[in-house]
Design a protein around this motif. Structure first.
Motif, PDB file in Angstrom:
ATOM      1  N   PHE A 101       0.832  -1.206   0.000  1.00  0.00           N
ATOM      2  CA  PHE A 101       0.000   0.000   0.000  1.00  0.00           C
ATOM      3  C   PHE A 101       0.866   1.255   0.000  1.00  0.00           C
ATOM      4  O   PHE A 101       0.629   2.198  -0.757  1.00  0.00           O
ATOM      5  CB  PHE A 101      -0.931  -0.023   1.210  1.00  0.00           C
ATOM      6  N   TRP A 102       1.880   1.282   0.842  1.00  0.00           N
ATOM      7  CA  TRP A 102       2.782   2.439   0.886  1.00  0.00           C
ATOM      8  C   TRP A 102       3.449   2.663  -0.466  1.00  0.00           C
ATOM      9  O   TRP A 102       3.665   3.798  -0.893  1.00  0.00           O
ATOM     10  CB  TRP A 102       3.839   2.245   1.973  1.00  0.00           C
ATOM     11  N   GLY A 103       3.786   1.575  -1.143  1.00  0.00           N
ATOM     12  CA  GLY A 103       4.415   1.695  -2.458  1.00  0.00           C
ATOM     13  C   GLY A 103       3.514   2.373  -3.469  1.00  0.00           C
ATOM     14  O   GLY A 103       3.977   3.195  -4.281  1.00  0.00           O
ATOM     15  N   TRP A 104       2.228   2.047  -3.451  1.00  0.00           N
ATOM     16  CA  TRP A 104       1.312   2.690  -4.402  1.00  0.00           C
ATOM     17  C   TRP A 104       1.116   4.167  -4.076  1.00  0.00           C
ATOM     18  O   TRP A 104       1.008   4.999  -4.981  1.00  0.00           O
ATOM     19  CB  TRP A 104      -0.024   1.958  -4.433  1.00  0.00           C
ATOM     20  N   LEU A 105       1.089   4.515  -2.801  1.00  0.00           N
ATOM     21  CA  LEU A 105       0.999   5.933  -2.450  1.00  0.00           C
ATOM     22  C   LEU A 105       2.213   6.704  -2.977  1.00  0.00           C
ATOM     23  O   LEU A 105       2.082   7.849  -3.435  1.00  0.00           O
ATOM     24  CB  LEU A 105       0.898   6.098  -0.927  1.00  0.00           C
ATOM     25  N   ALA A 106       3.391   6.067  -2.922  1.00  0.00           N
ATOM     26  CA  ALA A 106       4.613   6.723  -3.405  1.00  0.00           C
ATOM     27  C   ALA A 106       4.590   6.943  -4.914  1.00  0.00           C
ATOM     28  O   ALA A 106       5.358   7.765  -5.437  1.00  0.00           O
ATOM     29  CB  ALA A 106       5.836   5.907  -3.016  1.00  0.00           C
ATOM     30  N   GLN A 124       8.543   1.055  -6.954  1.00  0.00           N
ATOM     31  CA  GLN A 124       8.921  -0.263  -7.456  1.00  0.00           C
ATOM     32  C   GLN A 124       9.511  -1.146  -6.354  1.00  0.00           C
ATOM     33  O   GLN A 124       9.259  -2.352  -6.315  1.00  0.00           O
ATOM     34  CB  GLN A 124       9.910  -0.113  -8.603  1.00  0.00           C
ATOM     35  N   ALA A 125      10.289  -0.548  -5.458  1.00  0.00           N
ATOM     36  CA  ALA A 125      10.878  -1.333  -4.360  1.00  0.00           C
ATOM     37  C   ALA A 125       9.800  -1.910  -3.462  1.00  0.00           C
ATOM     38  O   ALA A 125       9.854  -3.087  -3.078  1.00  0.00           O
ATOM     39  CB  ALA A 125      11.833  -0.459  -3.552  1.00  0.00           C
ATOM     40  N   PHE A 126       8.833  -1.086  -3.111  1.00  0.00           N
ATOM     41  CA  PHE A 126       7.807  -1.543  -2.177  1.00  0.00           C
ATOM     42  C   PHE A 126       6.765  -2.441  -2.844  1.00  0.00           C
ATOM     43  O   PHE A 126       6.287  -3.389  -2.223  1.00  0.00           O
ATOM     44  CB  PHE A 126       7.120  -0.333  -1.534  1.00  0.00           C
ATOM     45  N   THR A 127       6.394  -2.147  -4.093  1.00  0.00           N
ATOM     46  CA  THR A 127       5.317  -2.915  -4.716  1.00  0.00           C
ATOM     47  C   THR A 127       5.824  -4.224  -5.328  1.00  0.00           C
ATOM     48  O   THR A 127       5.302  -5.299  -5.012  1.00  0.00           O
ATOM     49  CB  THR A 127       4.602  -2.083  -5.789  1.00  0.00           C
ATOM     50  N   TRP A 128       6.833  -4.144  -6.199  1.00  0.00           N
ATOM     51  CA  TRP A 128       7.262  -5.384  -6.868  1.00  0.00           C
ATOM     52  C   TRP A 128       7.885  -6.357  -5.869  1.00  0.00           C
ATOM     53  O   TRP A 128       7.646  -7.571  -5.934  1.00  0.00           O
ATOM     54  CB  TRP A 128       8.241  -5.074  -7.999  1.00  0.00           C
ATOM     55  N   THR A 129       8.660  -5.875  -4.921  1.00  0.00           N
ATOM     56  CA  THR A 129       9.229  -6.756  -3.904  1.00  0.00           C
ATOM     57  C   THR A 129       8.138  -7.478  -3.147  1.00  0.00           C
ATOM     58  O   THR A 129       8.251  -8.676  -2.839  1.00  0.00           O
ATOM     59  CB  THR A 129      10.102  -5.951  -2.925  1.00  0.00           C
ATOM     60  N   MET A 130       7.061  -6.769  -2.819  1.00  0.00           N
ATOM     61  CA  MET A 130       5.994  -7.388  -2.038  1.00  0.00           C
ATOM     62  C   MET A 130       5.193  -8.400  -2.842  1.00  0.00           C
ATOM     63  O   MET A 130       4.770  -9.433  -2.309  1.00  0.00           O
ATOM     64  CB  MET A 130       5.067  -6.313  -1.473  1.00  0.00           C
ATOM     65  N   THR A 131       4.962  -8.134  -4.129  1.00  0.00           N
ATOM     66  CA  THR A 131       4.193  -9.105  -4.911  1.00  0.00           C
ATOM     67  C   THR A 131       4.951 -10.417  -5.060  1.00  0.00           C
ATOM     68  O   THR A 131       4.372 -11.496  -4.902  1.00  0.00           O
ATOM     69  CB  THR A 131       3.830  -8.550  -6.298  1.00  0.00           C
ATOM     70  N   VAL A 132       6.257 -10.354  -5.343  1.00  0.00           N
ATOM     71  CA  VAL A 132       7.002 -11.597  -5.527  1.00  0.00           C
ATOM     72  C   VAL A 132       7.178 -12.330  -4.200  1.00  0.00           C
ATOM     73  O   VAL A 132       7.071 -13.562  -4.141  1.00  0.00           O
ATOM     74  CB  VAL A 132       8.360 -11.334  -6.221  1.00  0.00           C
ATOM     75  N   THR A 133       7.406 -11.604  -3.113  1.00  0.00           N
ATOM     76  CA  THR A 133       7.515 -12.246  -1.805  1.00  0.00           C
ATOM     77  C   THR A 133       6.198 -12.907  -1.428  1.00  0.00           C
ATOM     78  O   THR A 133       6.172 -14.038  -0.927  1.00  0.00           O
ATOM     79  CB  THR A 133       7.925 -11.221  -0.735  1.00  0.00           C
ATOM     80  N   SER A 134       5.084 -12.226  -1.683  1.00  0.00           N
ATOM     81  CA  SER A 134       3.766 -12.772  -1.353  1.00  0.00           C
ATOM     82  C   SER A 134       3.467 -14.023  -2.169  1.00  0.00           C
ATOM     83  O   SER A 134       2.922 -15.007  -1.642  1.00  0.00           O
ATOM     84  CB  SER A 134       2.686 -11.718  -1.596  1.00  0.00           C
ATOM     85  N   GLN A 135       3.825 -14.007  -3.444  1.00  0.00           N
ATOM     86  CA  GLN A 135       3.534 -15.181  -4.265  1.00  0.00           C
ATOM     87  C   GLN A 135       4.416 -16.364  -3.888  1.00  0.00           C
ATOM     88  O   GLN A 135       3.976 -17.517  -3.958  1.00  0.00           O
ATOM     89  CB  GLN A 135       3.659 -14.817  -5.747  1.00  0.00           C
ATOM     90  N   ILE A 136       5.640 -16.102  -3.460  1.00  0.00           N
ATOM     91  CA  ILE A 136       6.489 -17.171  -2.936  1.00  0.00           C
ATOM     92  C   ILE A 136       5.897 -17.730  -1.647  1.00  0.00           C
ATOM     93  O   ILE A 136       5.876 -18.952  -1.418  1.00  0.00           O
ATOM     94  CB  ILE A 136       7.928 -16.661  -2.720  1.00  0.00           C
ATOM     95  N   ASP A 137       5.402 -16.846  -0.772  1.00  0.00           N
ATOM     96  CA  ASP A 137       4.748 -17.290   0.463  1.00  0.00           C
ATOM     97  C   ASP A 137       3.594 -18.242   0.158  1.00  0.00           C
ATOM     98  O   ASP A 137       3.441 -19.282   0.810  1.00  0.00           O
ATOM     99  CB  ASP A 137       4.189 -16.094   1.236  1.00  0.00           C
ATOM    100  N   LEU A 138       2.777 -17.878  -0.823  1.00  0.00           N
ATOM    101  CA  LEU A 138       1.581 -18.665  -1.138  1.00  0.00           C
ATOM    102  C   LEU A 138       1.915 -19.985  -1.823  1.00  0.00           C
ATOM    103  O   LEU A 138       1.258 -21.000  -1.592  1.00  0.00           O
ATOM    104  CB  LEU A 138       0.648 -17.849  -2.047  1.00  0.00           C
ATOM    105  N   ALA A 139       2.951 -19.987  -2.666  1.00  0.00           N
ATOM    106  CA  ALA A 139       3.221 -21.143  -3.522  1.00  0.00           C
ATOM    107  C   ALA A 139       3.909 -22.289  -2.785  1.00  0.00           C
ATOM    108  O   ALA A 139       3.638 -23.458  -3.063  1.00  0.00           O
ATOM    109  CB  ALA A 139       4.073 -20.713  -4.712  1.00  0.00           C
ATOM    110  N   GLY A 140       4.823 -21.986  -1.861  1.00  0.00           N
ATOM    111  CA  GLY A 140       5.597 -23.030  -1.207  1.00  0.00           C
ATOM    112  C   GLY A 140       6.789 -23.460  -2.035  1.00  0.00           C
ATOM    113  O   GLY A 140       6.977 -23.048  -3.178  1.00  0.00           O
ATOM    114  N   SER A 141       7.611 -24.341  -1.468  1.00  0.00           N
ATOM    115  CA  SER A 141       8.907 -24.677  -2.066  1.00  0.00           C
ATOM    116  C   SER A 141       8.784 -25.427  -3.388  1.00  0.00           C
ATOM    117  O   SER A 141       9.611 -25.271  -4.278  1.00  0.00           O
ATOM    118  CB  SER A 141       9.738 -25.498  -1.079  1.00  0.00           C
ATOM    119  N   ARG A 142       7.741 -26.247  -3.559  1.00  0.00           N
ATOM    120  CA  ARG A 142       7.638 -27.060  -4.769  1.00  0.00           C
ATOM    121  C   ARG A 142       7.270 -26.249  -6.009  1.00  0.00           C
ATOM    122  O   ARG A 142       7.524 -26.669  -7.130  1.00  0.00           O
ATOM    123  CB  ARG A 142       6.611 -28.182  -4.568  1.00  0.00           C
TER     124      ARG A 142
END
Length: 429
Positions: free
Chosen positions: A90-95, A123-141
């Motif tokens: 959210f902070w990233g989009w405000l920026a 870009q630091a706040f938004t793109w970093t968060m989307t990829v981290t979130s998708q890794i969180d959801l997907a798991g190691s496999r």
């Protein structure tokens, strides 16, 4: 037996399809905001009285972007482990809101540099968060597939925005194009954010599954977890695998800086118009984006190292092709080869980092990698801008970039063992 936390927050793309799709939409908006500058800004230099040979000053807007984005990638990763992924997003989009306003009202190039400071924050706040979130959801496999989808949608959007704003700029002018396009993208992203859930609980559940009762939150585990500075030094310099992957990130952003800053000037010198430049650079970004749908999944099956090294080879080959040919169709083909190379190496560098990063500090570790990778924009801007200024031409920067990517590939080949756990188990068997 799965813990209560892992049962409540199961990992897997199918199991989290709605939230995964919402994060995919978010990264598409992130790519649109980045891509709107790719074709238009370098060709606006005449509006501000910049000489066609003021290469270093022209590159300054990417230097400011890279420095800010690199530093805040590290901050965002660590911050997301503390306050959650959604709040940082959210902070990233405000920026992002000041970016089109600064460009629209800019009386000189310094305003463009200031706009790109805000773009770096966004870009630091938004793109970093989307990829981290998708890794969180997907798991190691499915980690490689998750990163591949994230980067694919982001760079498809970069390519589409670069091409689309090129056409719109011809019709409405660059300033009105960027103003209207950016404000619409930011409004849609903030609206979609209403339905996004924070994925930190998924990372916490994964950590508990791996480590029992050891708490995830850094403030409650000081004796088990490193300080920010200790983590930064270890990932950046002491661990040979992390160090090699980080320099690979720097090298690919030097190449992307070339595409962003120097190639539009190079093609303009050879008589190409803004729409033709948009097609060449857009083909690079869209091939990069589209192919990541399968390159990340490929690395989940064959391991990370072979795709990464193949990608660096194709990237170098495409750069050599750009330098040697002098025709629009040939440049399109060479740019597509570069895009395929990026598709192979880009998601799999970060997937390799995620393979070896503990879940407890995944956000921080990926933030450090992304710090170095995106500081590559600043390094590339200074290196390529300085080289072009010294040579008074853009062509030598293409050869210099090809040398950087070739050396980076050799470094990774010698220093990095396969990181993918399934590939390692198969090899051991």
């Amino acid at each position: 037996m799965p813990s209560a936390a892992s049962a409540r927050y199961p990992q897997g793309i199918a199991q989290n399809s709605q939230q995964f799709a919402l994060q995919t939409a978010q990264v598409f908006f992130v790519g649109l905001l980045l891509g709107m500058e790719r074709t238009v800004l370098p060709t606006m230099r005449e509006d501000f009285g910049l000489s066609s040979h003021a290469f270093l000053f022209l590159a300054s807007f990417v230097v400011s972007f890279g420095l800010v984005k690199g530093i805040l990638n590290f901050v965002a990763g660590d911050l997301s482990d503390r306050v959650g992924r959604k709040r940082v997003l959210f902070w990233g989009w405000l920026a992002g809101i000041p970016i089109p306003l600064l460009i629209f009202f800019a009386p000189n190039w310094w305003w463009i540099i200031a706009a790109n400071v805000f773009l770096g924050v966004n870009q630091a706040f938004t793109w970093t968060m989307t990829v981290t979130s998708q890794i969180d959801l997907a798991g190691s496999r499915q980690r490689g597939l998750a990163v591949g989808i994230n980067e694919a949608m982001g760079y498809i959007a970069v390519g589409l925005a670069g091409l689309g704003t090129g056409y719109l700029a011809v019709l409405y002018g660059p300033r009105w194009t960027i103003l209207g396009f950016a404000l619409l993208v930011i409004a849609l992203a903030l609206l979609a954010l209403i339905w996004v859930r924070d994925t930190l609980p998924w990372a916490q559940a994964e950590h508990q599954e791996q480590n029992g009762s050891l708490p995830l939150h850094p403030d409650s585990a000081r004796t088990q977890l490193e300080s920010r500075w200790q983590s930064f030094v270890r990932v950046s310099f002491r661990d040979h695998t992390y160090r090699a992957l980080c320099q690979g990130g720097v090298a690919n952003k030097v190449a992307d800086t070339l595409v962003w800053v120097m190639l539009p000037v190079y093609f303009r010198f050879h008589g190409e118009g803004i729409v033709q430049i948009g097609w060449i650079t857009g083909s690079y970004a869209m091939v990069w984006g589209l192919c990541q749908f399968w390159t990340g999944h490929l690395a989940d099956r064959v391991g990370r190292k072979v795709p990464i090294l193949s990608g660096f080879f194709l990237l170098t080959l495409g750069l050599v092709g750009i330098a040697l040919v002098h025709h629009f169709a040939a440049w399109m083909l060479a740019a597509a080869v570069m895009g395929l190379g990026m598709a192979l190496l880009y998601p799999n560098l970060i997937a390799a980092m995620a393979d070896v990063a503990p879940a407890a500090v995944r956000g921080k570790t990926l933030g450090i990698y992304r710090y170095w990778r995106d500081t590559g924009y600043a390094i590339g801007g200074l290196l390529l801008g300085g080289a072009a200024q010294w040579a008074d031409a853009a062509l030598p920067t293409i050869w210099l970039t090809a040398g950087v990517t070739a050396v980076s590939a050799i470094w990774i080949a010698l220093a990095v063992e396969e990181t993918h756990p399934i590939s390692n188990r198969q090899g051991a068997g």
